[in-house]
Design a protein around this motif. Structure first.
Motif, short mmCIF file in Angstrom:
data_model
loop_
_atom_site.label_atom_id
_atom_site.label_comp_id
_atom_site.label_asym_id
_atom_site.label_seq_id
_atom_site.Cartn_x
_atom_site.Cartn_y
_atom_site.Cartn_z
N ALA A 437 9.83 -0.81 -2.96
CA ALA A 437 9.15 -0.05 -1.54
C ALA A 437 8.34 -1.09 -0.77
CB ALA A 437 8.82 1.30 -2.04
N THR A 438 7.59 -0.48 0.28
CA THR A 438 6.70 -1.17 0.83
C THR A 438 5.23 -1.26 -0.20
OG1 THR A 438 5.74 0.76 2.03
CG2 THR A 438 7.59 -0.34 2.95
N LEU A 439 4.35 -2.18 0.26
CA LEU A 439 3.06 -2.28 -0.56
C LEU A 439 2.25 -0.97 -0.23
CD1 LEU A 439 1.08 -3.77 -2.13
CD2 LEU A 439 0.14 -4.94 0.22
N GLN A 440 2.53 -0.32 0.83
CA GLN A 440 1.63 1.08 0.82
C GLN A 440 2.39 2.18 0.16
OE1 GLN A 440 1.53 2.64 4.94
NE2 GLN A 440 -0.27 3.99 4.41
N GLU A 441 3.69 2.01 -0.09
CA GLU A 441 4.73 3.18 -0.78
C GLU A 441 4.28 2.98 -2.06
OE1 GLU A 441 8.24 4.11 2.24
OE2 GLU A 441 8.16 2.38 0.91
N ASN A 442 4.15 1.51 -2.79
CA ASN A 442 3.67 1.45 -4.16
C ASN A 442 2.51 1.66 -4.50
OD1 ASN A 442 5.28 -0.45 -5.90
ND2 ASN A 442 6.02 -1.10 -4.16
N GLY A 463 -8.46 -7.71 -4.44
CA GLY A 463 -7.91 -9.05 -4.14
C GLY A 463 -6.85 -9.14 -3.46
N LEU A 464 -6.41 -8.05 -2.77
CA LEU A 464 -5.09 -8.12 -1.88
C LEU A 464 -5.35 -7.76 -0.53
CD1 LEU A 464 -2.58 -6.45 -4.35
CD2 LEU A 464 -2.65 -8.81 -3.99
N PRO A 465 -6.14 -8.69 0.12
CA PRO A 465 -6.48 -8.30 1.69
C PRO A 465 -5.21 -8.09 2.58
CG PRO A 465 -6.91 -10.75 1.18
CD PRO A 465 -6.53 -9.82 -0.26
N VAL A 466 -5.34 -7.09 3.41
CA VAL A 466 -4.03 -6.86 4.31
C VAL A 466 -3.87 -7.79 5.17
CG1 VAL A 466 -4.60 -4.50 4.09
CG2 VAL A 466 -5.84 -5.44 5.89
N LEU A 471 0.61 -3.73 4.82
CA LEU A 471 1.01 -2.75 4.16
C LEU A 471 2.59 -2.28 4.17
CD1 LEU A 471 -1.86 -0.09 5.18
CD2 LEU A 471 -1.62 -1.26 3.11
N ASN A 472 3.10 -2.83 5.31
CA ASN A 472 4.45 -2.74 5.49
C ASN A 472 5.45 -3.53 4.74
OD1 ASN A 472 3.98 -4.73 6.97
ND2 ASN A 472 4.91 -3.58 9.10
N SER A 473 4.88 -4.52 4.04
CA SER A 473 5.47 -5.51 3.42
C SER A 473 5.99 -5.01 2.15
CB SER A 473 4.48 -6.69 2.53
OG SER A 473 3.72 -7.20 3.44
N PHE A 474 7.72 -5.07 2.35
CA PHE A 474 8.66 -4.76 1.04
C PHE A 474 8.34 -5.59 -0.08
CE2 PHE A 474 12.39 -3.67 -0.96
CZ PHE A 474 12.68 -2.35 -0.81
N LEU A 475 8.21 -4.99 -1.08
CA LEU A 475 7.99 -5.78 -2.20
C LEU A 475 9.52 -5.73 -3.24
CD1 LEU A 475 4.55 -4.46 -3.55
CD2 LEU A 475 5.02 -6.27 -1.96
N GLY A 476 9.67 -6.98 -3.98
CA GLY A 476 10.71 -7.12 -4.84
C GLY A 476 11.98 -7.92 -4.03
N PRO A 477 11.97 -9.20 -4.46
CA PRO A 477 12.90 -10.41 -3.93
C PRO A 477 14.27 -9.79 -4.36
CG PRO A 477 11.95 -11.10 -5.95
CD PRO A 477 11.16 -9.74 -5.84
N GLU A 478 14.50 -9.11 -5.49
CA GLU A 478 15.96 -8.82 -5.71
C GLU A 478 16.59 -7.90 -4.55
OE1 GLU A 478 13.59 -8.00 -7.66
OE2 GLU A 478 13.51 -8.83 -9.58
N PHE A 479 15.69 -7.47 -3.80
CA PHE A 479 16.20 -6.58 -2.52
C PHE A 479 15.82 -7.08 -1.16
CE2 PHE A 479 15.53 -3.94 -6.08
CZ PHE A 479 16.80 -3.48 -6.42
N ASP A 483 8.19 -11.69 -2.83
CA ASP A 483 8.03 -12.13 -4.19
C ASP A 483 6.57 -11.94 -5.03
OD1 ASP A 483 8.60 -12.97 -6.68
OD2 ASP A 483 9.17 -15.06 -6.21
N PHE A 484 6.14 -11.08 -5.63
CA PHE A 484 4.64 -11.04 -6.04
C PHE A 484 4.72 -11.66 -7.39
CE2 PHE A 484 1.90 -7.48 -3.79
CZ PHE A 484 2.15 -8.22 -2.71
#
Length: 588
Positions: A437-442, A463-466, A471-479, A483-484
């Motif tokens: 999901a997005t960073l904000q949704e996480n 330590g994760l400055p916007v 906030l709308n960055s989608f996380l998860g390289p599989e989708f 890639d965090f």
């Protein structure tokens, strides 16, 4: 009770239960489908009777002119049959999709409410795996076989009744033979079902090897150690053995089924032949009726054999699903009505708490007695397997002690609604969930209270400055997302715990395991500031951060070995001091 009895009997209850769910999922479509099934059966019986009269008029020269109306009626019945045959698969697919979605949703919802103990027990784990991992295919096959089976039954019954016009013994022979065949077919399906249940663990292990070979996270280690071929060999060995045994059972069922149907058809044909010869010359229409009805019965029996074997095999899914849905879930009983104390005034106390995992021979925790003071930071340390995370789960209300109890301000937490307990607790576990999901949704999950400004402030704190991580960055390289790194995911989990409103009790279970020492120091310094005024539990392998705690509990093989403030424990020169000195050597 034998395995066969145990595996076959529930199938009929599962059929009724399943179709009750179908009706509930889509009552209108189900009603239309049932009506069309009955019309189709009636049209089949009418076809046989009209066919008899049509043939008689066509072979009799004196009645040839009266054949046209019969032909018209016969064509109309053929049209009705074809139209219904076109509509039934569409309705059946609609029912399958709607009911299948409903069943899977119920299974997922129930699994989300099961206590953690359900995931510790192998039998329960296998049950969950059979329901969820194979749910899509099993629902499809179960629904298709069950619905098709019901569609065939009325057609066979009408053909049998029509043959009863020749001799009352014909239906009796057909019904008796059909019942006997069904018994054999149920045993065939139960044989497959028993095999699937017995091989759940092996199949799950083969699937796990396949996931290891295809997962991104495991790819570097597999290539570094060159163990791809070894894992592939293990997957191939397990799956090959599974397939060989499954093919043997399928061949055995098929050969028995062909022999049984042959005997059944031979008996019916013989009975019809004897009956026809005993009546002398038979009219052409009656002969056509008998042959058509015999063809319908033979084709129907072959189809029913396939559907019944498949239904009994996949009805085990219904059995598993009913078992899963009927299990005790992690929900509140009527006795859980005591409100959670806000704020905590007297503290949290553990009285003679012990915990044993399902199937274990020894306790993971034993004789735990601790007073956690309001606003205190309590650190829990110990070697791997000492019981640190188990203790955290008990304090969070995720597990219930095997013996003993826990109180908050003198209130037994067993009497506090689970929802209240979890609303008052926030946690960062050693292996936090990574949501696609997005960073904000996480961070906010399903909470609507956290504003964008507050979320951005929390991200900056960890330590994760916007500016770098919108906030709308989608996380998860599989989708196709960002890639965090492991450390960045750890920061996301920490930020997630901080955005939760109302968290009076904070649990940090190895929250900085993936962070470098400088980042770890920064996070823990912020942690002390952020939990000010709250009660906090800090679990750590590295003992440096424990010096920020008010007190330290040292666990050893599930028992409390020491308890006190860090300075006192270092002076006592026991377990804590020994662990601290051993870790300090690495930095000298």
């Amino acid at each position: 009770m034998s395995d066969k009895v145990k595996l076959t009997r529930p199938s009929f209850r599962d059929l009724l239960w399943l179709f009750a769910r179908v009706l509930k999922a889509s009552p209108f479509i189900a009603t239309v489908w049932i009506i069309l099934v009955l019309i189709n059966a009636g049209a089949g019986a009418a076809q046989l009777l009209v066919l008899r009269e049509t043939v008689n008029t066509l072979v009799d020269a004196d009645l040839i002119n009266s054949a046209i109306p019969w032909l018209a009626v016969l064509c109309f019945l053929f049209f009705i049959e074809q139209a219904i045959s076109t509509l039934l698969p569409l309705l059946r697919e609609q029912l399958r999709i709607r009911a299948g979605f409903t069943l899977q949703r119920a299974a997922l919802q129930k699994t989300g409410k099961l206590p953690l103990e359900a995931f510790d027990d192998e039998e329960s784990h296998d049950l969950i795996n059979r329901v969820l991992a194979r749910g899509d295919s099993s629902v499809v096959q179960l629904m298709q076989n069950g619905l098709s089976l019901i569609e065939f039954i009325p057609v066979l019954l009408t053909s049998t009744v029509v043959l009863g016009l020749i001799s009352i013994w014909i239906p009796a022979i057909i019904i008796s033979g059909a019942i006997l065949l069904r018994v054999f077919e149920i045993r065939m399906g139960a044989r497959v079902r028993h095999f699937e249940v017995e091989n759940t663990r092996n199949k799950r292990l083969a699937d796990y090897y396949a996931q290891l070979l295809t997962r991104r996270r495991s790819a570097p280690e597999i290539r570094l150690w060159s163990i791809g071929e070894t894992l592939l060999h293990r997957w191939r060995t397990i799956l090959a053995q599974y397939l060989r045994e499954r093919l043997r059972i399928d061949f055995q069922n098929a050969s028995q089924g062909i022999f049984q149907v042959f005997i059944f058809v031979a008996i019916i044909a013989g009975a019809l032949l004897v009956t026809s010869l005993s009546q002398g010359r038979t009219e052409a229409g009656l002969a056509a009726l008998v042959l058509t009805a015999l063809r319908n019965i033979t084709a129907g029996m072959n189809s029913m054999q396939h559907f019944i074997i498949g239904f009994v095999q996949h009805a085990g899914y219904g059995e598993d699903l009913r078992d899963l849905l009927g299990r005790d879930q992690d929900e509140d009983s009527p006795t859980k009505r005591t409100p959670y104390p806000h704020p905590i005034r007297e503290g949290i106390r553990l009285y003679d708490v012990a915990y044993r995992y399902p199937g274990a021979n020894t306790d993971a925790l034993s004789d735990i007695n601790i007073d956690i003071h309001p606003g205190e930071i309590l650190a829990i340390v110990g070697e791997n397997g000492a019981g640190k995370t188990t203790l955290a789960h008990i304090l969070a209300g995720l597990r219930s002690p095997t013996t003993g109890h826990v109180t908050i301000d003198g209130i037994n937490i067993a009497t506090i609604p689970s929802e209240d307990l979890r609303r008052a607790c926030t946690a960062v576990f050693q292996h936090p969930a990574r949501y696609p999901a997005t960073l904000q949704e996480n961070l906010v999950l399903d909470s609507a209270d956290a504003t964008d400004a507050y979320v951005e402030a929390v991200l900056t704190q960890v330590g994760l400055p916007v500016e770098k991580f919108p906030l709308n960055s989608f996380l998860g390289p599989e989708f196709g997302g960002v890639d965090f790194s492991g450390g960045e995911w750890q920061r996301v989990a920490i930020a997630r715990s901080l955005t939760k409103e109302g968290g009076e009790f904070v649990i940090f279970d190895e929250p900085t395991a993936a962070l470098d020492p400088l980042a770890e120091l920064e996070i823990f310094q912020q942690f002390v500031e952020l939990v000010e005024g709250k009660t906090a539990l800090l679990i750590a392998h590295r003992l440096g951060p424990t010096r920020l705690a008010d007190r330290v509990v040292v666990l050893d093989n599930g028992y409390i070995a020491e308890i006190g403030n860090p300075a006192e424990l270092l002076q006592q020169n026991r377990k804590y001091a020994e662990m601290f000195a051993a870790q300090s050597e690495w930095y000298q």
